[in-house]
Design a protein around this motif. Structure first.
Motif, PDB file in Angstrom:
ATOM      1  N   THR A 193     -14.485  45.589  -8.982  1.00 50.63           N
ATOM      2  CA  THR A 193     -13.747  45.091  -7.811  1.00 50.63           C
ATOM      3  C   THR A 193     -14.383  45.566  -6.503  1.00 50.63           C
ATOM      4  OG1 THR A 193     -11.708  44.953  -9.079  1.00 50.63           O
ATOM      5  CG2 THR A 193     -11.494  45.118  -6.674  1.00 50.63           C
ATOM      6  N   ARG A 194     -14.636  44.623  -5.623  1.00 49.02           N
ATOM      7  CA  ARG A 194     -15.294  44.934  -4.352  1.00 49.02           C
ATOM      8  C   ARG A 194     -14.352  44.692  -3.167  1.00 49.02           C
ATOM      9  NH1 ARG A 194     -19.939  40.885  -5.679  1.00 49.02           N
ATOM     10  NH2 ARG A 194     -20.972  41.951  -7.411  1.00 49.02           N
ATOM     11  N   THR A 195     -14.382  45.606  -2.199  1.00 46.67           N
ATOM     12  CA  THR A 195     -13.668  45.378  -0.940  1.00 46.67           C
ATOM     13  C   THR A 195     -14.519  44.445  -0.077  1.00 46.67           C
ATOM     14  OG1 THR A 195     -14.732  47.242   0.143  1.00 46.67           O
ATOM     15  CG2 THR A 195     -12.667  47.706  -1.021  1.00 46.67           C
ATOM     16  N   TYR A 207     -24.495  36.355  -5.245  1.00 48.22           N
ATOM     17  CA  TYR A 207     -24.558  34.911  -5.527  1.00 48.22           C
ATOM     18  C   TYR A 207     -23.180  34.332  -5.823  1.00 48.22           C
ATOM     19  CZ  TYR A 207     -29.478  35.937  -5.927  1.00 48.22           C
ATOM     20  OH  TYR A 207     -30.753  36.340  -5.669  1.00 48.22           O
ATOM     21  N   ASN A 208     -22.146  35.184  -5.797  1.00 48.06           N
ATOM     22  CA  ASN A 208     -20.832  34.701  -6.201  1.00 48.06           C
ATOM     23  C   ASN A 208     -19.861  34.557  -5.038  1.00 48.06           C
ATOM     24  OD1 ASN A 208     -21.609  34.687  -8.905  1.00 48.06           O
ATOM     25  ND2 ASN A 208     -21.373  36.903  -8.939  1.00 48.06           N
ATOM     26  N   ALA A 209     -20.320  34.700  -3.832  1.00 47.38           N
ATOM     27  CA  ALA A 209     -19.426  34.571  -2.691  1.00 47.38           C
ATOM     28  C   ALA A 209     -19.232  33.093  -2.376  1.00 47.38           C
ATOM     29  CB  ALA A 209     -20.005  35.292  -1.490  1.00 47.38           C
ATOM     30  N   THR A 215     -14.730  36.412  -6.070  1.00 47.27           N
ATOM     31  CA  THR A 215     -13.693  36.692  -7.070  1.00 47.27           C
ATOM     32  C   THR A 215     -13.671  38.184  -7.419  1.00 47.27           C
ATOM     33  OG1 THR A 215     -15.242  36.097  -8.841  1.00 47.27           O
ATOM     34  CG2 THR A 215     -13.759  34.374  -8.076  1.00 47.27           C
ATOM     35  N   HIS A 216     -14.763  38.904  -7.094  1.00 47.06           N
ATOM     36  CA  HIS A 216     -14.761  40.360  -7.278  1.00 47.06           C
ATOM     37  C   HIS A 216     -13.751  41.021  -6.342  1.00 47.06           C
ATOM     38  CE1 HIS A 216     -18.086  41.076 -10.072  1.00 47.06           C
ATOM     39  NE2 HIS A 216     -18.743  40.108  -9.465  1.00 47.06           N
ATOM     40  N   SER A 217     -13.417  40.360  -5.225  1.00 43.15           N
ATOM     41  CA  SER A 217     -12.472  40.933  -4.262  1.00 43.15           C
ATOM     42  C   SER A 217     -11.023  40.643  -4.645  1.00 43.15           C
ATOM     43  CB  SER A 217     -12.757  40.409  -2.854  1.00 43.15           C
ATOM     44  OG  SER A 217     -14.027  40.872  -2.444  1.00 43.15           O
ATOM     45  N   PHE A 222     -15.888  40.718 -13.421  1.00 35.64           N
ATOM     46  CA  PHE A 222     -16.833  41.816 -13.618  1.00 35.64           C
ATOM     47  C   PHE A 222     -18.166  41.228 -14.051  1.00 35.64           C
ATOM     48  CE2 PHE A 222     -14.167  41.427 -17.441  1.00 35.64           C
ATOM     49  CZ  PHE A 222     -15.108  41.259 -18.448  1.00 35.64           C
ATOM     50  N   ASP A 223     -19.225  42.030 -13.889  1.00 35.05           N
ATOM     51  CA  ASP A 223     -20.579  41.595 -14.260  1.00 35.05           C
ATOM     52  C   ASP A 223     -21.096  42.413 -15.436  1.00 35.05           C
ATOM     53  OD1 ASP A 223     -20.493  39.904 -12.069  1.00 35.05           O
ATOM     54  OD2 ASP A 223     -21.694  41.228 -10.792  1.00 35.05           O
ATOM     55  N   ILE A 224     -21.748  41.737 -16.370  1.00 33.00           N
ATOM     56  CA  ILE A 224     -22.439  42.407 -17.477  1.00 33.00           C
ATOM     57  C   ILE A 224     -23.932  42.165 -17.285  1.00 33.00           C
ATOM     58  CG2 ILE A 224     -22.794  42.476 -19.987  1.00 33.00           C
ATOM     59  CD1 ILE A 224     -19.939  41.352 -20.290  1.00 33.00           C
ATOM     60  N   PRO A 260     -23.958  32.319 -15.331  1.00 35.24           N
ATOM     61  CA  PRO A 260     -25.181  33.055 -15.692  1.00 35.24           C
ATOM     62  C   PRO A 260     -26.053  33.219 -14.436  1.00 35.24           C
ATOM     63  CG  PRO A 260     -24.810  31.102 -17.101  1.00 35.24           C
ATOM     64  CD  PRO A 260     -23.935  30.968 -15.896  1.00 35.24           C
ATOM     65  N   GLU A 261     -26.372  34.478 -14.114  1.00 37.72           N
ATOM     66  CA  GLU A 261     -27.144  34.757 -12.896  1.00 37.72           C
ATOM     67  C   GLU A 261     -28.510  35.332 -13.227  1.00 37.72           C
ATOM     68  OE1 GLU A 261     -25.022  37.051 -10.049  1.00 37.72           O
ATOM     69  OE2 GLU A 261     -23.158  35.994 -10.479  1.00 37.72           O
ATOM     70  N   LYS A 262     -29.298  35.500 -12.152  1.00 37.45           N
ATOM     71  CA  LYS A 262     -30.653  36.047 -12.282  1.00 37.45           C
ATOM     72  C   LYS A 262     -30.684  37.390 -12.981  1.00 37.45           C
ATOM     73  CE  LYS A 262     -33.467  34.781  -8.388  1.00 37.45           C
ATOM     74  NZ  LYS A 262     -33.861  35.257  -7.042  1.00 37.45           N
ATOM     75  N   MET A 265     -24.472  38.482 -16.005  1.00 37.98           N
ATOM     76  CA  MET A 265     -23.513  37.429 -16.321  1.00 37.98           C
ATOM     77  C   MET A 265     -22.233  37.740 -15.548  1.00 37.98           C
ATOM     78  SD  MET A 265     -25.455  35.736 -18.385  1.00 37.98           S
ATOM     79  CE  MET A 265     -24.521  34.526 -19.300  1.00 37.98           C
ATOM     80  N   HIS A 266     -21.794  36.797 -14.710  1.00 37.59           N
ATOM     81  CA  HIS A 266     -20.581  36.967 -13.915  1.00 37.59           C
ATOM     82  C   HIS A 266     -19.402  36.390 -14.705  1.00 37.59           C
ATOM     83  CE1 HIS A 266     -18.142  37.016 -10.188  1.00 37.59           C
ATOM     84  NE2 HIS A 266     -17.731  35.795 -10.545  1.00 37.59           N
ATOM     85  N   ILE A 267     -18.402  37.221 -14.967  1.00 33.42           N
ATOM     86  CA  ILE A 267     -17.287  36.841 -15.836  1.00 33.42           C
ATOM     87  C   ILE A 267     -15.980  36.859 -15.044  1.00 33.42           C
ATOM     88  CG2 ILE A 267     -16.093  37.337 -18.034  1.00 33.42           C
ATOM     89  CD1 ILE A 267     -19.134  37.099 -18.379  1.00 33.42           C
TER      90      ILE A 267
HETATM   91 ZN   LIG Z   1     -20.281  38.988 -10.327  1.00 28.38          ZN
END
Ligand SMILES: [Zn+2]
Length: 271
Positions: A193-195, A207-209, A215-217, A222-224, A260-262, A265-267
């Protein structure tokens, strides 16, 4: 004449002596490689004994009683080499280059994140702490099948349902590898989780903004980025197949959305 005879005899002695010398050197050269091979055999055998069953201590103590100082030195060199190798277990990548998964559009992630029960925009540290006090965000620790790395751009908290998802995925991953040579491999969670501030610090690297929010905010993602094997004894093929199978299974069932990112993996949890 006697002089000539003596000279002739000396020539013969030199010839015979030379031949004998040649034979001795040949014999030595023939024996030496065998001796070296025998030393290697002893040295290579030993780690096999250690990797074997529970009879390790008795087997190694009897080997130590019999071995020469030279063999002991070789064995110690081999042992320290295997220890340094064990310390450098390379992680196996989990990103779009390695795993083949369909991408769920980012707008779907955002809708899912906003619709999770009690999800809210974690604007700053105060909001995050307030969310923790309400129980809307729960602390996340290492669990079966996964671990959390040192986080510089996020906090190890998630919405309770997302924390449950992580546990379920960890168990599914561990189950896939149980009883195989890759048992004990854990996937690595690199971002939770990001502020707003943490999000902005990531800047263009994120890349997910979407429209400045991520969605991290919302505590929803979460990312694996890797799987970490317990040792170098097995390669990355089984852990990579296992994480692919787990992600694809959860995605097919409609429980997660994936980008799927560089580098990862953004979940996001989907309900
Ligand atoms: Zn992510």
């Amino acid at each position: 004449m006697p002089n000539e005879n003596r000279r002739y005899r000396w020539d013969r002695i030199t010839l015979v002596g030379g031949t004998l010398m040649f034979l001795v050197f040949s014999l030595a050269a023939w024996i030496t490689p065998d001796t070296a091979a025998a030393d290697e055999g002893i040295a290579l055998e030993h780690p096999g004994v250690e990797a074997g069953d529970g009879s390790e201590s008795s087997a190694s103590s009897s080997a130590e009683e019999q071995e020469s100082p030279a063999e002991s030195a070789v064995r110690q060199a081999m042992t320290s080499k295997s220890i340094s190798e064990a310390e450098e277990v390379k992680p196996c990548s989990c990103n779009r280059h390695v795993l083949k998964l369909p991408k769920n559009p980012y707008t779907d992630h955002e809708v899912a994140a906003r619709n999770l029960p009690n999800s809210f925009f974690v604007k700053d540290k105060n909001e995050l702490e307030a969310g923790k006090r309400r129980g809307d965000l729960v602390p996340v620790h290492d669990g079966r099948g996964y671990h959390i790395t040192a986080l510089s751009h996020s906090y190890a908290v998630l919405l309770p349902e997302v924390s449950d998802l992580l546990s379920d995925m960890g168990n599914a991953f561990a189950d896939e590898l149980e009883g195989t040579g890759s048992e004990g491999t854990r996937f690595r969670v690199t971002s939770l989780t990001r502020t707003e501030l943490q999000q902005s610090r990531l800047g263009r690297r994120n890349y997910n903004a979407f429209n400045g929010t991520s969605t991290h905010s919302f505590g929803a993602s979460f990312d694996i980025a890797y799987t970490d094997r317990p040792s170098n004894e097995t390669d990355c093929s089984a852990p990579t197949r296992a994480i692919q199978s787990v992600l694809r299974g959860f995605q097919k069932k409609g429980r997660i959305l994936v980008i799927p990112e560089k580098s990862c993996m953004h979940i996001t949890l989907r309900r």
